[in-house]
Design an enzyme around this catalytic site. Sequence first.
Site, PDB file in Angstrom:
ATOM      1  N   HIS A 175       0.949  -1.256  -0.015  1.00  0.00           N
ATOM      2  CA  HIS A 175       0.114   0.134  -0.028  1.00  0.00           C
ATOM      3  C   HIS A 175       1.021   1.426  -0.200  1.00  0.00           C
ATOM      4  CE1 HIS A 175      -2.988   2.776   1.049  1.00  0.00           C
ATOM      5  NE2 HIS A 175      -4.177   2.013   0.639  1.00  0.00           N
ATOM      6  N   ASP A 194      -8.246  -5.351  -0.151  1.00  0.00           N
ATOM      7  CA  ASP A 194      -8.469  -5.956  -1.253  1.00  0.00           C
ATOM      8  C   ASP A 194      -8.036  -7.594  -0.765  1.00  0.00           C
ATOM      9  OD1 ASP A 194      -9.823  -4.158  -2.551  1.00  0.00           O
ATOM     10  OD2 ASP A 194      -7.664  -3.486  -3.228  1.00  0.00           O
TER      11      ASP A 194
HETATM   12  N1  CMC Z   1       4.102  -7.699  -4.786  1.00  0.00           N
HETATM   13  C1  CMC Z   1       5.521  -7.783  -5.117  1.00  0.00           C
HETATM   14  N2  CMC Z   1       6.451  -6.823  -4.963  1.00  0.00           N
HETATM   15  C2  CMC Z   1       5.699  -5.673  -4.533  1.00  0.00           C
HETATM   16  C3  CMC Z   1       4.230  -5.596  -4.374  1.00  0.00           C
HETATM   17  C4  CMC Z   1       3.484  -6.810  -4.421  1.00  0.00           C
HETATM   18  N3  CMC Z   1       2.330  -6.441  -4.319  1.00  0.00           N
HETATM   19  N4  CMC Z   1       4.011  -4.166  -4.113  1.00  0.00           N
HETATM   20  C5  CMC Z   1       4.841  -3.393  -3.924  1.00  0.00           C
HETATM   21  N5  CMC Z   1       6.296  -4.264  -4.461  1.00  0.00           N
HETATM   22  C6  CMC Z   1       7.566  -3.890  -4.344  1.00  0.00           C
HETATM   23  C7  CMC Z   1       7.916  -3.110  -5.666  1.00  0.00           C
HETATM   24  O1  CMC Z   1       8.219  -3.808  -6.836  1.00  0.00           O
HETATM   25  C8  CMC Z   1       8.950  -2.313  -5.343  1.00  0.00           C
HETATM   26  O2  CMC Z   1      10.381  -3.049  -5.150  1.00  0.00           O
HETATM   27  P1  CMC Z   1      11.746  -2.252  -5.368  1.00  0.00           P
HETATM   28  O3  CMC Z   1      11.637  -1.229  -4.325  1.00  0.00           O
HETATM   29  O4  CMC Z   1      12.600  -3.309  -5.251  1.00  0.00           O
HETATM   30  O5  CMC Z   1      11.670  -1.762  -6.722  1.00  0.00           O
HETATM   31  C9  CMC Z   1       8.358  -2.045  -3.693  1.00  0.00           C
HETATM   32  O6  CMC Z   1       7.708  -2.985  -3.291  1.00  0.00           O
HETATM   33  C10 CMC Z   1       7.672  -0.452  -3.670  1.00  0.00           C
HETATM   34  O7  CMC Z   1       6.731  -0.688  -4.491  1.00  0.00           O
HETATM   35  P2  CMC Z   1       5.741   0.420  -5.253  1.00  0.00           P
HETATM   36  O8  CMC Z   1       5.355  -0.163  -6.594  1.00  0.00           O
HETATM   37  O9  CMC Z   1       6.902   1.570  -5.568  1.00  0.00           O
HETATM   38  O10 CMC Z   1       4.980   1.059  -4.293  1.00  0.00           O
HETATM   39  P3  CMC Z   1       3.793   1.991  -4.677  1.00  0.00           P
HETATM   40  O11 CMC Z   1       3.566   2.677  -3.392  1.00  0.00           O
HETATM   41  O12 CMC Z   1       4.106   2.755  -5.754  1.00  0.00           O
HETATM   42  O13 CMC Z   1       2.469   0.956  -4.846  1.00  0.00           O
HETATM   43  C11 CMC Z   1       0.683  -0.405  -4.862  1.00  0.00           C
HETATM   44  C12 CMC Z   1       1.588   0.669  -4.182  1.00  0.00           C
HETATM   45  C13 CMC Z   1      -0.484  -0.821  -3.836  1.00  0.00           C
HETATM   46  C14 CMC Z   1       0.181  -0.078  -6.088  1.00  0.00           C
HETATM   47  C15 CMC Z   1       1.540  -1.812  -4.812  1.00  0.00           C
HETATM   48  O14 CMC Z   1       2.069  -2.271  -3.673  1.00  0.00           O
HETATM   49  C16 CMC Z   1       1.057  -2.929  -5.779  1.00  0.00           C
HETATM   50  O15 CMC Z   1       0.932  -3.060  -6.921  1.00  0.00           O
HETATM   51  N6  CMC Z   1       0.102  -3.815  -4.948  1.00  0.00           N
HETATM   52  C17 CMC Z   1      -0.611  -4.879  -5.409  1.00  0.00           C
HETATM   53  C18 CMC Z   1      -1.975  -4.358  -5.792  1.00  0.00           C
HETATM   54  C19 CMC Z   1      -2.877  -4.098  -4.813  1.00  0.00           C
HETATM   55  O16 CMC Z   1      -2.941  -4.981  -3.932  1.00  0.00           O
HETATM   56  N7  CMC Z   1      -3.716  -3.060  -4.830  1.00  0.00           N
HETATM   57  C20 CMC Z   1      -4.548  -2.772  -3.967  1.00  0.00           C
HETATM   58  C21 CMC Z   1      -4.193  -1.670  -3.006  1.00  0.00           C
HETATM   59  S1  CMC Z   1      -5.067  -1.306  -1.532  1.00  0.00           S
HETATM   60  C22 CMC Z   1      -6.828  -0.870  -1.956  1.00  0.00           C
HETATM   61  C23 CMC Z   1      -6.870   0.140  -3.053  1.00  0.00           C
HETATM   62  O17 CMC Z   1      -6.151   1.358  -3.208  1.00  0.00           O
HETATM   63  O18 CMC Z   1      -7.671   0.151  -3.687  1.00  0.00           O
END
Ligand code: CMC
Length: 421
Positions: free
Chosen positions: A299, A356
């Site tokens: 998140h 989720d």
């Molecule tokens: N599985 C594996 N690695 C992950 C995941 C994941 N679900 N989420 C983040 N990472 C890693 C990412 O690869 C990065 O690694 P590195 O620093 O080595 O490059 C690090 O963690 C930071 O990730 P980010 O993408 O920069 O983080 P963000 O804040 O931009 O994205 C997020 C947040 C929720 C989009 C992301 O965690 C994600 O894609 N999660 C899966 C989708 C999900 O469950 N979304 C629902 C969010 S909660 C409800 C809502 O908002 O509606």
Amino acid sequence: MNTARLILNGDEHELPVVVGTENEVGIDVTSLRSQTGAITIDPGFANTGSCKSAITFIDGENGILRYRGYPIEQIAASRATFIEVAYLLIYGALPTPGEMAEYSRLMTRHSFIHEDMKNFFNNFPPMTHPMAILSAMVGSLSGYYPEGTDELNILRVLAKAKTISAYAYKKSIGEPFVYPKPELSYIANILNMMFSHPSEDYEVPEVLERALRLLLILHADHEQNCSTSTVRMVGSSGAGLFSTISAGICALWGPLHGGANQEVIEMLEHIRDDGGDYKAYIEKAKDKNDPFRLMGFGHRVYKNFDPRAKILKEQADNVLKLMGMDDPLLDIARNLEDIALHDDYFIERKLYPNVDFYSGIIYKAMGIPTNMFTVMFALGRIPGWIAHYREMKADPDTRINRPRQVYVGPAERPWVRREER
Ligand code: CMC
């Protein structure tokens, strides 16, 4: 501390500092460009406050979520109805019993859609995702109800979105539409319109009504997330409420946002059908060369735990027990969570199960089809979008949202005639 000092090219500039109720600090860069000629750059807006807001407070480090000051755990454990929580978010105060009764009456009155709108459902191809239908239909409300009468349209969009959603589902399974019933609650009406059938008596099971109430309340607002920021951005141009909420629905649909609840179940089913080797999927999620992500994990704001996921995790067990179900997907989910919580990759990046992760399992146990999960999220989030739309309109600081950029394309060059390329 009420100013920040910035040194740019040797010149010092003072910038005011804004401090929120919970001592959150924001450096006000409103005068930055006029003072310095420079702008800030922040892809994904992770460090950018787009507004001051009095609706929802989140402390991501400590897993705190409050609507208008009330902790989410207390709201969830209370007897509050979803409409009561919607009222709180939109108007900023808990309704008196009189206000509550009047609001519920109006909600029932406005829950019907124009009879002609029912024809729209016939023209979507059968495989159309219900989020596309919901967004199109909410946008189309402006054809029936003039934009500009916001207070009435707020009631209309809240009340009619559930009817549209249930009709989209009924159409997809070829069953007749069921009208909203005035004697049922907002939540019971959703379930009745989705699951009752003219040939049978149907009474909304209490366990389903309670579970859906909780789910929708937990999703009702989450400050400046992607869809809410979309609502504020679209609304800042002066677009009407229906177009604005329709845009919010589209933003929510994405798999990184609300669409993740559908993705979680599809991922768990995929792991099950692939032999159940969840450990292999943990490795895939960690592999930088593999685009696979553990859906329902991570998140932008919560870096310790998501308080909504904590509440839902407990509920998932209860609902499944009450529904007499023993879903093997829940075991896979528990195993994934257990491994991830002890794995350095996830610990270092502060990746925890989000809302989720468990909501999909509960929706599935409730008999809600997978492609309707994100629609349920949207129904829950509409009060939050409306609250932010109203706040944005009333805020004297609101200007059309128009970010800038740092241009990195080619410098000026002469045009090349076609025959010379
Ligand atoms: N599985 C594996 N690695 C992950 C995941 C994941 N679900 N989420 C983040 N990472 C890693 C990412 O690869 C990065 O690694 P590195 O620093 O080595 O490059 C690090 O963690 C930071 O990730 P980010 O993408 O920069 O983080 P963000 O804040 O931009 O994205 C997020 C947040 C929720 C989009 C992301 O965690 C994600 O894609 N999660 C899966 C989708 C999900 O469950 N979304 C629902 C969010 S909660 C409800 C809502 O908002 O509606």
